[in-house]
Scaffold this active site. Structure first.
Site, mmCIF file in Angstrom:
data_model
loop_
_atom_site.group_PDB
_atom_site.id
_atom_site.type_symbol
_atom_site.label_atom_id
_atom_site.label_comp_id
_atom_site.label_asym_id
_atom_site.label_seq_id
_atom_site.Cartn_x
_atom_site.Cartn_y
_atom_site.Cartn_z
ATOM 1 N N HIS A 105 0.816 -1.217 0.000
ATOM 2 C CA HIS A 105 0.000 0.000 0.000
ATOM 3 C C HIS A 105 0.855 1.274 0.000
ATOM 4 O O HIS A 105 0.513 2.267 0.634
ATOM 5 C CB HIS A 105 -0.967 0.004 1.186
ATOM 6 N N HIS A 178 -10.228 1.135 0.473
ATOM 7 C CA HIS A 178 -10.027 -0.006 1.370
ATOM 8 C C HIS A 178 -11.130 -0.100 2.429
ATOM 9 O O HIS A 178 -10.851 -0.377 3.603
ATOM 10 C CB HIS A 178 -8.650 0.115 2.019
ATOM 11 N N GLU A 314 -11.285 -4.571 -2.927
ATOM 12 C CA GLU A 314 -10.401 -3.493 -3.373
ATOM 13 C C GLU A 314 -10.168 -3.596 -4.883
ATOM 14 O O GLU A 314 -9.431 -4.469 -5.331
ATOM 15 C CB GLU A 314 -9.056 -3.592 -2.646
#
Ligand code: GLA
Length: 349
Positions: A105, A178, A314
Site C-alpha cells: 500500500h 479499502h 479493493e
C-alpha cells in the site's frame, strides 16, 4: 453538506468529516484524513439504520490503527510490490519494505495517512472532491503527482468513487478504496454467514510468504475461491487449500472480465438485514480481503472489532503488476491522466 472537525494528525493539523445524505436517508461520511469513507448508513429490511463499514470516531484512532486502512484511499500503488522496488525507464526506484521484503500500500506514510484538501463540494451532484500532491520520489515513486478523489452519494444509494491522477514524470498509478464491509452492521461481528459472488473465473495465486502473485491465472472452479455463484464467505475460509493457509483466509486478487468498462465486480448479501451490496469497477482486478488480520480492538461508538469482522473488495491493477510482465502494466506516462472508478451500491432486493 455538514462539515465537522475530526481531530488532528500527529503534526496538529486538523482533519475534517463531511456528511452527505440523500432523500432516502442514506448517509455517507468521509474524512480528509486519508480521503477515507468513515461511515455508510442505510435503512435495512427491519427499518433499522445500519452503518455497514468499519471505522473510528476520530482521526487519532485512524492514525493509531493505520495498518488496517479502514475506508482509506490507497496509493500511489495499492497492494504489494515485490522486493520493494520497481524499474521505470531503466531506472530502479526503491520503496519502503513495510511488509516483509515487499512494499504494501505504498508504505507507512502514503496518501492513506495524510490529510487531503477539499477541492470542491457539489451539492447538486451530492459529491465532494479531495486532492493531494505527492512529491517526486515521495515514498520512492518517481514524478510529482496531483491526485484527486471524488465521492458521490447517488439517489440510488451508491457511493461512487472516481480517481484522477497526473504525474510530471513516467510513473505507476493504482488507486483503490479499502472499505471493510459488514452488511450486518459494522458492529455485526464475523462476516462468515454473508454471501458473496465475484465476477471472476480466475484468481492470482501467491507465493507461500509475502503474498506476491506468481503470475499464474488459476481457474477458481473446484477451489475455495469459486464465488461464481453466491457462497457464504465463511464456508471454506478455513479449508486446508494451500492458498488459504498462506494468507490465513481470503486475501487474493481476482481476475475480472470487464474489459476496462465499469461493470459489476461483486455482490454480497446479508440475510438478517436484507442488505445487498452491488460493487462495480473498471479495474482489471479486485482483492478480496476477509479481514484475517484484524486484532480485537475498539471501533466506532465503542463497537468491538476483530478477526474477519469485515471484508474488503479493493478494485485495482493486479498486485505487483509493476514487476510482473504477465500482468497488464500500471505505467502512467508523464502528463497522461489516470482515471479509475468504483461504485458500491446498497439495496434491499
Ligand atoms: C490488503 C492486504 C492485506 C492487509 C490489508 C491491510 O487488503 O492484501 O494483506 O495488509 O490490506 O491490513
Amino acid at each position: 453538506m455538514l462539515k465537522q472537525s475530526f481531530g488532528t494528525d500527529t503534526h496538529g493539523r486538523e482533519a475534517h468529516l463531511y456528511t452527505l445524505a440523500n432523500a432516502n436517508g442514506t448517509q455517507l461520511k468521509v474524512t480528509t484524513l486519508g480521503a477515507a469513507v468513515v461511515s455508510f448508513v442505510f435503512r435495512d429490511k427491519n427499518k433499522i439504520m445500519r452503518d455497514i463499514v468499519l471505522g473510528y470516531d476520530k482521526a487519532e484512532s485512524y492514525i493509531e490503527q493505520g495498518g488496517y486502512y479502514f475506508g482509506a484511499t490507497v496509493g500511489r500503488y495499492a497492494n504489494r510490490i515485490s522486493g520493494a522496488k520497481l524499474t521505470i525507464g531503466g531506472v530502479e526506484y526503491a520503496l519502503e519494505a513495510n511488509s516483509e521484503t515487499n512494499n504494501l500500500h505504498s508504505g507507512s506514510n502514503g496518501v492513506s495517512h495524510k490529510i487531503w484538501d477539499v477541492e470542491c463540494m457539489n451539492e447538486e451532484q451530492n459529491s465532494i472532491t479531495m486532492k493531494i500532491e505527492s512529491g517526486d520520489l515521495e515514498q520512492g515513486f518517481p514524478g510529482t503527482m496531483q491526485i484527486k478523489v471524488t465521492f458521490t452519494l447517488t439517489d440510488d444509494d451508491a457511493v461512487r468513487i472516481d480517481y484522477e491522477a497526473v504525474s510530471d514524470k513516467d510513473t505507476v498509478a493504482n488507486f483503490t478504496n479499502h472499505s471493510y464491509f459488514n452488511l450486518a452492521g459494522h458492529d455485526g461481528g464475523f462476516v462468515g454467514s454473508q454471501k458473496l459472488k465475484i465476477y471472476a473465473d480466475a484468481f492470482t495465486p501467491v507465493t507461500p510468504t509475502g503474498s506476491i502473485p506468481t503470475g499464474e491465472l488459476r481457474p477458481v472452479a473446484g477451489t475455495p475461491f469459486d464465488f461464481t455463484q453466491f457462497k457464504e464467505i465463511g464456508k471454506e475460509i478455513n479449508d486446508t487449500y494451500d492458498q488459504l493457509t498462506y494468507t490465513k483466509g481470503y486475501d487474493h486478487n481476482f481476475v475480472l472480465k470487464n474489459g476496462g468498462r465499469l461493470e459489476l465486480m461483486a455482490e454480497a448479501v446479508c440475510e438478517s438485514t436484507g442488505i445487498h451490496l452491488y460493487a462495480y469497477t473498471d479495474r482489471p482486478g479486485v482483492q478480496l480481503y476477509a479481514g484475517n488480520f484484524i486484532a480485537e480492538h475498539a471501533g466506532k461508538g465503542g463497537a468491538r472489532y476483530g478477526e474477519r469482522h469485515g471484508f474488503c473488495l479493493e478494485a485495482q491493477c493486479f498486485p505487483d503488476a509493476v514487476n510482473n510482465p504477465a500482468f497488464e502494466t500500471p505505467l502512467l506516462k508523464a502528463g497522461e491522466v489516470y482515471t479509475a472508478a468504483a461504485v458500491y451500491r446498497l439495496a434491499l432486493d
